[in-house]
Design an enzyme around this catalytic site. Structure first.
Site, PDB file in Angstrom:
ATOM      1  N   SER A  56       0.833  -1.202   0.000  1.00 16.83           N
ATOM      2  CA  SER A  56       0.000   0.000   0.000  1.00 16.83           C
ATOM      3  C   SER A  56       0.867   1.251   0.000  1.00 16.83           C
ATOM      4  O   SER A  56       1.978   1.261   0.522  1.00 16.83           O
ATOM      5  CB  SER A  56      -0.925   0.018   1.219  1.00 16.83           C
ATOM      6  OG  SER A  56      -0.222   0.520   2.332  1.00 16.83           O
ATOM      7  N   LYS A  57       0.307   2.267  -0.613  1.00 13.20           N
ATOM      8  CA  LYS A  57       0.986   3.553  -0.695  1.00 13.20           C
ATOM      9  C   LYS A  57       1.235   4.098   0.712  1.00 13.20           C
ATOM     10  O   LYS A  57       2.262   4.680   0.998  1.00 13.20           O
ATOM     11  CB  LYS A  57       0.101   4.525  -1.483  1.00 13.20           C
ATOM     12  CG  LYS A  57       0.902   5.527  -2.270  1.00 13.20           C
ATOM     13  CD  LYS A  57       0.029   6.293  -3.238  1.00 13.20           C
ATOM     14  CE  LYS A  57       0.927   6.978  -4.248  1.00 13.20           C
ATOM     15  NZ  LYS A  57       0.271   7.500  -5.407  1.00 13.20           N
ATOM     16  N   ARG A  58       0.241   3.877   1.562  1.00 16.00           N
ATOM     17  CA  ARG A  58       0.320   4.413   2.918  1.00 16.00           C
ATOM     18  C   ARG A  58       1.512   3.846   3.697  1.00 16.00           C
ATOM     19  O   ARG A  58       2.121   4.525   4.506  1.00 16.00           O
ATOM     20  CB  ARG A  58      -0.988   4.145   3.681  1.00 16.00           C
ATOM     21  CG  ARG A  58      -1.405   5.327   4.517  1.00 16.00           C
ATOM     22  CD  ARG A  58      -2.805   5.142   5.092  1.00 16.00           C
ATOM     23  NE  ARG A  58      -3.799   4.850   4.069  1.00 16.00           N
ATOM     24  CZ  ARG A  58      -4.892   4.124   4.270  1.00 16.00           C
ATOM     25  NH1 ARG A  58      -5.134   3.597   5.453  1.00 16.00           N
ATOM     26  NH2 ARG A  58      -5.764   3.939   3.304  1.00 16.00           N
TER      27      ARG A  58
END
Ligand code: GLU
Length: 464
Positions: free
Chosen positions: A244-246
């Site tokens: 995930s980007k997060r």
């Protein structure tokens, strides 16, 4: 039967690498079976979908080279509201769907009760049944439309990746297919689209497994032939968590492009995430199409391995014809201030250095000193340069000037005889020479480098 697959991204910002892997498998399956691969943009979430993210998806598909067969006629869900309304009306007409007038408070109370009892949430209050009296229609409530999910039996399918999956129908809700404002809901749109597009194989991420029984039941109520389903396991990051980007993972396909990854390497790498053909790691998409079979897709998640991605990228860089590579490197050199790549010809430079970099940015850096002497690192100067080296360099420059033939072989011969004359090892000349001409000690064979840079420029740099 013509095989038809589709890729159905939601345009919410970027094209996710997991999405590209899904698209790749759908594409390869269609191509293998001489079928069609279609693109559908699932843009019904009007808050999150933007025209800009649609373009990001289209550009991303273009960049990786996954060509879809409905390029002139991409399906956009937002353009199909009339069609969804029509099917909703048909289902109502058939008695396969019904209006439900429950208020928010009633639904909330049902949810609490269902949580306690572990049953389906909606108590089917408004579901018409033989011999059942429905509550009186309340004033001022716009009804939703619910689908009449079978209450008995099981919904099952043979998933082409995960095997047999079944779920008792009593665990399924009478899901809402149209909201109070008349707009259709997600699972319903997917069903109508897959049906209208004639999709024979739904290949998608396994985050949709829970939607499949709902979709199967609606398709059955529409009298449709069911497609085959194949749910692909997730891609995890290097730590084994959902990518995930997060969490700081690189997920947008364009970011891999910016990292200097070739699209063919990206696809080659993604193909190996959850699929294998013996020990083959480096292959072309033609080979992949030939080899690909859903039964070889692993049902368990796979992990990102950036080192391997770079390794595969290096293999594709090496395998790429230098002329084609030059088209990709020239703009990167321009960014680095080198606009004229005619002398020496960039293709020739690349032919010499393309096995020395794992990505296009590093490769562009590797080309720089052919056009402009770089500033040497202090440590290299300390190690390889002194007054003796400096004097020797001028003596060698005179010999170079006297060379009648300017070729790697001739320079090599001169280099050897000069070292003999001076009574030194070749490295004693090679390293300072690299520093003087290139400004870096790390270059391929120095005679080949000098030959390419050209006599005049070499003499100018050495004497400077
Ligand atoms: N739009 C969904 C997604 O981006 C895919 C739906 C489907 O493939 O059925 O995850």
């Amino acid at each position: 039967m013509t095989v038809k697959t589709r890729f159905a991204p939601s345009p919410t910002g970027y094209l996710h690498i997991g999405g590209v892997r899904t698209a790749l498998f759908s594409w390869a399956f269609a191509r293998k079976h001489k079928g069609e691969f279609l693109l559908r943009i699932e843009d019904t979430d009007l808050v999150r979908s933007t025209a800009e993210s649609v373009n990001i998806i289209l550009d991303g598909m273009d960049w990786v080279g996954l060509n879809y067969d409905n390029a002139g006629n991409v399906v956009y869900q937002t353009r199909r509201f009339d069609r969804y309304k029509e099917v909703i009306a048909e289902l109502l007409e058939k008695g396969a769907a019904y209006y439900c007038y429950c208020s928010k408070e009633e639904l909330e109370a049902m949810r609490e009760k269902a949580e306690k009892e572990g049953t389906a949430t909606y108590d089917r209050r408004w579901r018409p049944e033989a011999g059942k009296t429905l509550p009186p229609v309340p004033e001022g409530i716009e009804p939703v439309v619910r689908f009449k999910t079978p209450t008995e039996g099981v919904t099952r399918w043979h998933d082409l990746v995960k095997g047999e999956i079944s779920i008792p129908n009593e665990a399924l809700d009478d899901l809402i297919i149209a909201r109070a404002d008349g707009t259709p809901t997600y699972n319903f749109c997917v069903v109508v689209d897959d049906f209208d597009m004639g999709v024979t194989h739904v290949i998608r991420g396994d985050d949709h497994v829970n939607n499949t029984p709902k979709q199967i039941n609606i398709l059955q109520a529409m009298g449709a032939k069911l497609p085959e389903y194949a749910h692909l396991p997730m891609i995890l990051n290097e730590q084994g968590k959902k990518i995930s980007k997060r969490s700081g993972d690189t997920v947008a396909i364009t970011d891999f492009g910016a990292m200097g990854i070739l699209p063919e390497a990206m696809l080659n790498y993604l193909a190996r995430l959850g699929w294998a053909h013996g020990d083959d790691e480096f292959f072309t998409m033609e080979q992949f199409i030939q080899w690909f079979d859903l039964k070889d897709v692993s049902p368990s998640p796979s992990r990102m391995d950036l080192k391997k991605l770079y390794w595969i990228n290096a293999e594709h860089i090496k395998a790429m014809p230098s002329e084609k590579l030059a088209e990709l490197i020239a703009p990167r050199l321009a960014v680095r201030g080198i606009n004229d790549t005619a002398k020496p010809a960039l293709e020739e430079v690349l032919a010499l250095v393309k096995d020395r970099a794992q990505d296009l940015n590093a490769l562009a850096d590797e080309c720089l000193y052919f056009y402009e002497k770089q500033t040497p690192a202090e440590a290299d100067v300390q190690k390889h340069w002194d007054d003796e080296a400096s004097a020797r360099m001028l003596r060698f420059a005179d010999k170079l000037e006297a060379l009648t033939e300017w070729s790697a072989d001739a320079i090599h011969e001169l280099f050897k005889s000069f070292c003999d004359e001076e009574g030194i090892k070749m490295g004693k000349l090679g390293m300072p020479l690299r520093l003087a001409v290139c400004g870096t000690a790390k270059t391929p064979s120095v005679d080949a480098v000098l030959a390419l840079i050209g006599k005049e420029e070499v003499l100018r740099r050495v004497r400077a």
